[in-house]
Design a protein around this motif. Structure first.
Motif, PDB file in Angstrom:
ATOM      1  N   GLU A   6      29.387   4.158  37.057  1.00 25.31           N
ATOM      2  CA  GLU A   6      30.798   3.825  37.167  1.00 25.31           C
ATOM      3  C   GLU A   6      31.330   4.206  38.543  1.00 25.31           C
ATOM      4  O   GLU A   6      30.827   5.141  39.185  1.00 25.31           O
ATOM      5  N   CYS A  22      31.514  -0.890  36.604  1.00 28.87           N
ATOM      6  CA  CYS A  22      30.330  -0.323  35.964  1.00 28.87           C
ATOM      7  C   CYS A  22      29.170  -1.256  36.276  1.00 28.87           C
ATOM      8  O   CYS A  22      29.178  -2.415  35.852  1.00 28.87           O
ATOM      9  N   TRP A  36      34.252   0.272  27.493  1.00 28.11           N
ATOM     10  CA  TRP A  36      34.777   1.449  28.186  1.00 28.11           C
ATOM     11  C   TRP A  36      35.297   2.418  27.130  1.00 28.11           C
ATOM     12  O   TRP A  36      35.976   2.012  26.185  1.00 28.11           O
ATOM     13  N   TYR A  37      35.005   3.701  27.335  1.00 28.28           N
ATOM     14  CA  TYR A  37      35.475   4.758  26.452  1.00 28.28           C
ATOM     15  C   TYR A  37      36.115   5.860  27.290  1.00 28.28           C
ATOM     16  O   TYR A  37      35.842   6.000  28.477  1.00 28.28           O
ATOM     17  N   ARG A  45      36.447  10.841  20.939  1.00 25.24           N
ATOM     18  CA  ARG A  45      36.219   9.780  21.896  1.00 25.24           C
ATOM     19  C   ARG A  45      37.019   8.552  21.491  1.00 25.24           C
ATOM     20  O   ARG A  45      37.066   8.184  20.310  1.00 25.24           O
ATOM     21  N   HIS A  94      34.050   6.367  30.681  1.00 21.37           N
ATOM     22  CA  HIS A  94      32.623   6.082  30.611  1.00 21.37           C
ATOM     23  C   HIS A  94      32.408   4.627  30.230  1.00 21.37           C
ATOM     24  O   HIS A  94      33.108   4.093  29.366  1.00 21.37           O
ATOM     25  N   CYS A  95      31.422   4.019  30.844  1.00 21.02           N
ATOM     26  CA  CYS A  95      31.021   2.695  30.375  1.00 21.02           C
ATOM     27  C   CYS A  95      29.783   2.833  29.502  1.00 21.02           C
ATOM     28  O   CYS A  95      29.000   3.784  29.647  1.00 21.02           O
ATOM     29  N   ALA A  96      29.641   1.891  28.604  1.00 22.01           N
ATOM     30  CA  ALA A  96      28.511   1.869  27.697  1.00 22.01           C
ATOM     31  C   ALA A  96      28.066   0.429  27.523  1.00 22.01           C
ATOM     32  O   ALA A  96      28.891  -0.497  27.612  1.00 22.01           O
ATOM     33  N   ASP A 107      21.032   1.636  23.701  1.00 23.35           N
ATOM     34  CA  ASP A 107      22.414   1.994  24.003  1.00 23.35           C
ATOM     35  C   ASP A 107      22.392   2.891  25.239  1.00 23.35           C
ATOM     36  O   ASP A 107      21.789   3.957  25.226  1.00 23.35           O
ATOM     37  N   TRP A 109      24.613   4.785  28.442  1.00 24.23           N
ATOM     38  CA  TRP A 109      25.915   5.313  28.851  1.00 24.23           C
ATOM     39  C   TRP A 109      25.878   5.705  30.321  1.00 24.23           C
ATOM     40  O   TRP A 109      24.866   6.189  30.822  1.00 24.23           O
ATOM     41  N   GLN A 111      27.659   8.073  33.536  1.00 26.20           N
ATOM     42  CA  GLN A 111      28.080   9.466  33.689  1.00 26.20           C
ATOM     43  C   GLN A 111      29.593   9.624  33.682  1.00 26.20           C
ATOM     44  O   GLN A 111      30.103  10.717  33.427  1.00 26.20           O
ATOM     45  N   GLY A 112      30.305   8.559  33.976  1.00 25.40           N
ATOM     46  CA  GLY A 112      31.752   8.614  33.929  1.00 25.40           C
ATOM     47  C   GLY A 112      32.399   8.689  35.301  1.00 25.40           C
ATOM     48  O   GLY A 112      31.783   9.133  36.274  1.00 25.40           O
TER      49      GLY A 112
END
Length: 119
Positions: A6, A22, A36-37, A45, A94-96, A107, A109, A111-112
């Motif tokens: 990201e 991302c 996005w979270y 979360r 964070h993106c996932a 899945d 993730w 690092q943000g």
């Protein structure tokens, strides 16, 4: 190995805008659903937004009308345009992604990236 990275976070005043990116890297990958979270302190979360490979989107109630999720499949990149930011949007974003490599799904993730909104 698949990685999500990201970028685009920073410090902005309330009412301002930021655009997060991302980028997925790795050989032979195909990105399916992406999202996005964020996780506010002391809270669970929170889903910010999701986007399918075909571009269908969903948003969390807290960001509807202010944030826009998009993606560029050719660049393996997802974006989050954040407008009219509020102090309560301060968080690590964070993106996932659901990533297919060969015949297997993973899945993954990132690092943000920190977003800080000052009042």
């Amino acid at each position: 190995q698949v990685q999500l990275v990201e970028s685009g976070g920073g410090l902005v005043q309330a009412g301002g805008s930021l655009r997060l990116s991302c980028v997925a890297s790795g050989s032979g990958l195909s990105l399916n659903d992406m999202a996005w979270y964020r996780q506010p302190p002391g809270k669970q979360r929170e889903l910010v937004a999701t986007i399918t490979r075909d571009g269908a989107t969903k948003y969390g109630d807290a960001v509807k009308g202010r944030f826009t999720i998009s993606r560029d499949n050719a660049k393996n990149t997802m974006y989050l345009q954040m407008n009219n930011l509020k102090p309560e949007d301060t968080d690590v974003y964070h993106c996932a992604a659901d990533v297919r490599v060969g015949v297997r799904d993973y899945d993954v993730w990132g690092q943000g990236t920190q977003v800080t909104v000052s009042s």
